[in-house]
Design a protein around this motif. Structure first.
Motif, PDB file in Angstrom:
ATOM      1  N   GLU A 115      66.644 136.308  45.600  1.00 43.10           N
ATOM      2  CA  GLU A 115      65.989 136.161  44.306  1.00 43.10           C
ATOM      3  C   GLU A 115      64.476 136.081  44.491  1.00 43.10           C
ATOM      4  O   GLU A 115      63.964 135.147  45.108  1.00 43.10           O
ATOM      5  N   ALA A 116      63.745 137.089  43.973  1.00 45.62           N
ATOM      6  CA  ALA A 116      62.282 137.107  44.098  1.00 45.62           C
ATOM      7  C   ALA A 116      61.633 136.374  42.928  1.00 45.62           C
ATOM      8  O   ALA A 116      60.496 135.920  43.025  1.00 45.62           O
ATOM      9  N   VAL A 117      62.334 136.267  41.797  1.00 45.73           N
ATOM     10  CA  VAL A 117      61.858 135.514  40.628  1.00 45.73           C
ATOM     11  C   VAL A 117      63.020 134.630  40.186  1.00 45.73           C
ATOM     12  O   VAL A 117      64.149 135.099  40.053  1.00 45.73           O
ATOM     13  N   PRO A 154      50.105 133.519  45.192  1.00 48.65           N
ATOM     14  CA  PRO A 154      49.799 134.230  46.447  1.00 48.65           C
ATOM     15  C   PRO A 154      50.622 135.497  46.614  1.00 48.65           C
ATOM     16  O   PRO A 154      51.516 135.780  45.821  1.00 48.65           O
ATOM     17  N   ASN A 155      50.330 136.236  47.693  1.00 42.10           N
ATOM     18  CA  ASN A 155      51.107 137.424  48.078  1.00 42.10           C
ATOM     19  C   ASN A 155      52.591 137.097  48.100  1.00 42.10           C
ATOM     20  O   ASN A 155      52.983 136.061  48.638  1.00 42.10           O
ATOM     21  N   GLY A 156      53.385 137.971  47.539  1.00 43.66           N
ATOM     22  CA  GLY A 156      54.829 137.808  47.655  1.00 43.66           C
ATOM     23  C   GLY A 156      55.417 136.759  46.727  1.00 43.66           C
ATOM     24  O   GLY A 156      56.607 136.436  46.820  1.00 43.66           O
ATOM     25  N   ALA A 157      54.626 136.219  45.800  1.00 41.52           N
ATOM     26  CA  ALA A 157      55.127 135.168  44.910  1.00 41.52           C
ATOM     27  C   ALA A 157      56.125 135.708  43.891  1.00 41.52           C
ATOM     28  O   ALA A 157      56.910 134.956  43.322  1.00 41.52           O
ATOM     29  N   GLY A 158      56.058 137.018  43.636  1.00 39.11           N
ATOM     30  CA  GLY A 158      56.990 137.610  42.665  1.00 39.11           C
ATOM     31  C   GLY A 158      56.302 138.134  41.422  1.00 39.11           C
ATOM     32  O   GLY A 158      56.957 138.485  40.437  1.00 39.11           O
ATOM     33  N   LYS A 159      54.971 138.232  41.461  1.00 35.66           N
ATOM     34  CA  LYS A 159      54.213 138.623  40.265  1.00 35.66           C
ATOM     35  C   LYS A 159      54.543 140.060  39.837  1.00 35.66           C
ATOM     36  O   LYS A 159      54.855 140.307  38.669  1.00 35.66           O
ATOM     37  N   THR A 160      54.462 140.988  40.786  1.00 32.32           N
ATOM     38  CA  THR A 160      54.748 142.394  40.465  1.00 32.32           C
ATOM     39  C   THR A 160      56.209 142.553  40.046  1.00 32.32           C
ATOM     40  O   THR A 160      56.527 143.338  39.138  1.00 32.32           O
ATOM     41  N   THR A 161      57.088 141.797  40.684  1.00 32.01           N
ATOM     42  CA  THR A 161      58.515 141.857  40.349  1.00 32.01           C
ATOM     43  C   THR A 161      58.734 141.454  38.888  1.00 32.01           C
ATOM     44  O   THR A 161      59.497 142.092  38.161  1.00 32.01           O
ATOM     45  N   LEU A 162      58.035 140.403  38.455  1.00 33.38           N
ATOM     46  CA  LEU A 162      58.185 139.936  37.070  1.00 33.38           C
ATOM     47  C   LEU A 162      57.739 141.025  36.084  1.00 33.38           C
ATOM     48  O   LEU A 162      58.418 141.293  35.086  1.00 33.38           O
ATOM     49  N   GLU A 212      47.383 138.236  38.846  1.00 30.32           N
ATOM     50  CA  GLU A 212      46.218 138.268  39.740  1.00 30.32           C
ATOM     51  C   GLU A 212      46.352 137.344  40.941  1.00 30.32           C
ATOM     52  O   GLU A 212      46.917 136.257  40.840  1.00 30.32           O
ATOM     53  N   GLN A 213      45.787 137.793  42.056  1.00 29.86           N
ATOM     54  CA  GLN A 213      45.569 136.875  43.186  1.00 29.86           C
ATOM     55  C   GLN A 213      44.198 136.240  43.100  1.00 29.86           C
ATOM     56  O   GLN A 213      43.961 135.179  43.669  1.00 29.86           O
ATOM     57  N   ASN A 214      43.278 136.913  42.406  1.00 24.96           N
ATOM     58  CA  ASN A 214      41.924 136.370  42.243  1.00 24.96           C
ATOM     59  C   ASN A 214      41.957 135.324  41.125  1.00 24.96           C
ATOM     60  O   ASN A 214      41.682 135.598  39.962  1.00 24.96           O
TER      61      ASN A 214
HETATM   62  P1  ATP Z   1      51.528 140.750  45.942  1.00 30.02           P
HETATM   63  O1  ATP Z   1      50.438 140.004  45.286  1.00 30.02           O
HETATM   64  O2  ATP Z   1      51.435 140.744  47.444  1.00 30.02           O
HETATM   65  O3  ATP Z   1      51.804 142.109  45.352  1.00 30.02           O
HETATM   66  P2  ATP Z   1      53.664 139.649  44.367  1.00 30.02           P
HETATM   67  O4  ATP Z   1      53.497 138.253  43.901  1.00 30.02           O
HETATM   68  O5  ATP Z   1      53.430 140.748  43.409  1.00 30.02           O
HETATM   69  O6  ATP Z   1      52.835 139.878  45.680  1.00 30.02           O
HETATM   70  P3  ATP Z   1      56.246 140.840  44.707  1.00 30.02           P
HETATM   71  O7  ATP Z   1      55.715 142.161  45.099  1.00 30.02           O
HETATM   72  O8  ATP Z   1      56.818 140.689  43.354  1.00 30.02           O
HETATM   73  O9  ATP Z   1      55.152 139.723  44.923  1.00 30.02           O
HETATM   74  O10 ATP Z   1      57.338 140.423  45.780  1.00 30.02           O
HETATM   75  C1  ATP Z   1      58.133 139.241  45.647  1.00 30.02           C
HETATM   76  C2  ATP Z   1      59.162 139.179  46.798  1.00 30.02           C
HETATM   77  O11 ATP Z   1      60.119 140.218  46.631  1.00 30.02           O
HETATM   78  C3  ATP Z   1      58.554 139.386  48.166  1.00 30.02           C
HETATM   79  O12 ATP Z   1      59.202 138.512  49.065  1.00 30.02           O
HETATM   80  C4  ATP Z   1      58.890 140.828  48.499  1.00 30.02           C
HETATM   81  O13 ATP Z   1      59.024 141.023  49.878  1.00 30.02           O
HETATM   82  C5  ATP Z   1      60.189 141.029  47.784  1.00 30.02           C
HETATM   83  N1  ATP Z   1      60.364 142.441  47.358  1.00 30.02           N
HETATM   84  C6  ATP Z   1      59.503 143.157  46.583  1.00 30.02           C
HETATM   85  N2  ATP Z   1      59.959 144.416  46.385  1.00 30.02           N
HETATM   86  C7  ATP Z   1      61.152 144.494  47.057  1.00 30.02           C
HETATM   87  C8  ATP Z   1      62.136 145.521  47.222  1.00 30.02           C
HETATM   88  N3  ATP Z   1      61.981 146.732  46.650  1.00 30.02           N
HETATM   89  N4  ATP Z   1      63.217 145.244  47.975  1.00 30.02           N
HETATM   90  C9  ATP Z   1      63.375 144.025  48.536  1.00 30.02           C
HETATM   91  N5  ATP Z   1      62.515 143.001  48.418  1.00 30.02           N
HETATM   92  C10 ATP Z   1      61.399 143.224  47.672  1.00 30.02           C
END
Ligand code: ATP
Length: 237
Positions: free
Chosen positions: A17-19, A37-45, A193-195
């Protein structure tokens, strides 16, 4: 009523679960930021909200359950994602990229012409570069083109994915000034944003996302002075 309501939403890649259980709301005319931060799940949301990823929970746009709107219907209702700038059409000119942004309004040629003129007025640098290929623009110009292209769809809610990414600080300030100026169009904005500093200075309300969960939220001005936020995201100042 909130324009966008996200209620207990979770998004998983396979079993991870990323979010997890995220809830947030954007009122009409508001700029809301999600920092983290990086990888927090922002883009996923954002990907889940625009309909690119499967999700659990409840989401609605303008009171309509998002499960009942496909991607095209979302765009037609004014719900628009500004993706990272590498998704521009590099081989096409600035003006062709803008016109493609207005594709959902293709039957309204007078309206499109007006919108194109408005975008060139708002972004004189794009006006000067109408015939230049998108791939040859600078990073800041590309971000302006991504914003201009989204405005061509006459959005009511824009979701912006890290508009500061890869930009020099002086250009970041320029881009955030432009984002703040979109208030006058009545466009609501969800800004990821990260900024954190630039985002909180621009937004009305903020959420902090860490490893898929909202850990703090509040008025942006309050978050800027919240020690838990300043220590982790604002360099302790
Ligand atoms: P960033 O600022 O680095 O873009 P983020 O907050 O947008 O980070 P996401 O890109 O949403 O973070 O990623 C959230 C988590 O989901 C991370 O652990 C990432 O490795 C994982 N993840 C993202 N895309 C995939 C995918 N296609 N398959 C598997 N895991 C993924």
């Amino acid at each position: 009523m909130a324009l966008l309501s996200i209620d207990q939403v979770s998004v998983a890649y396979d079993k991870v679960e990323a979010v997890r259980g995220v809830s947030l709301a954007i009122e009409p005319g508001q700029i809301v930021t999600v920092i983290g931060p990086n990888g927090a799940g922002k883009t996923t949301l954002l990907g889940a909200a625009i309909g690119l990823l499967p999700w659990r929970g409840r989401m609605s746009f303008d009171g309509i359950d998002l499960r009942r709107l496909d991607v095209e219907a979302r765009i037609e209702r004014g719900f628009c994602l500004v993706p990272e700038t590498r998704e521009l059409f590099g081989d096409l000119s600035v003006s062709d990229n803008l016109l493609l942004g207005g594709y959902s309004r293709r039957r309204d040629s007078a309206g499109l012409k007006q919108s194109l003129a408005d975008v060139y007025k708002r972004f004189p640098r794009l006006d000067e570069r109408r015939n230049q290929k998108a791939s040859t623009l600078s990073g800041g110009e590309r971000q302006m083109l991504a914003l201009g292209r989204a405005l061509m769809a006459k959005p009511r809610l824009l979701m912006l994915d890290e508009p500061s990414l890869g930009l020099a600080p002086i250009i970041v300030r320029e881009v955030f000034k432009i984002i703040a100026s979109l208030r006058e169009l009545g466009v609501s904005i969800l800004l990821v944003e990260q900024n954190a500093r630039a985002a909180l200075e621009t937004a009305d309300f903020g959420y902090v996302l860490e490893t898929g969960e909202i850990v703090h939220s509040g008025a942006a001005a309050d978050l800027m002075h919240d020690p838990r936020v300043t220590a982790s995201y604002l360099g302790g100042h």
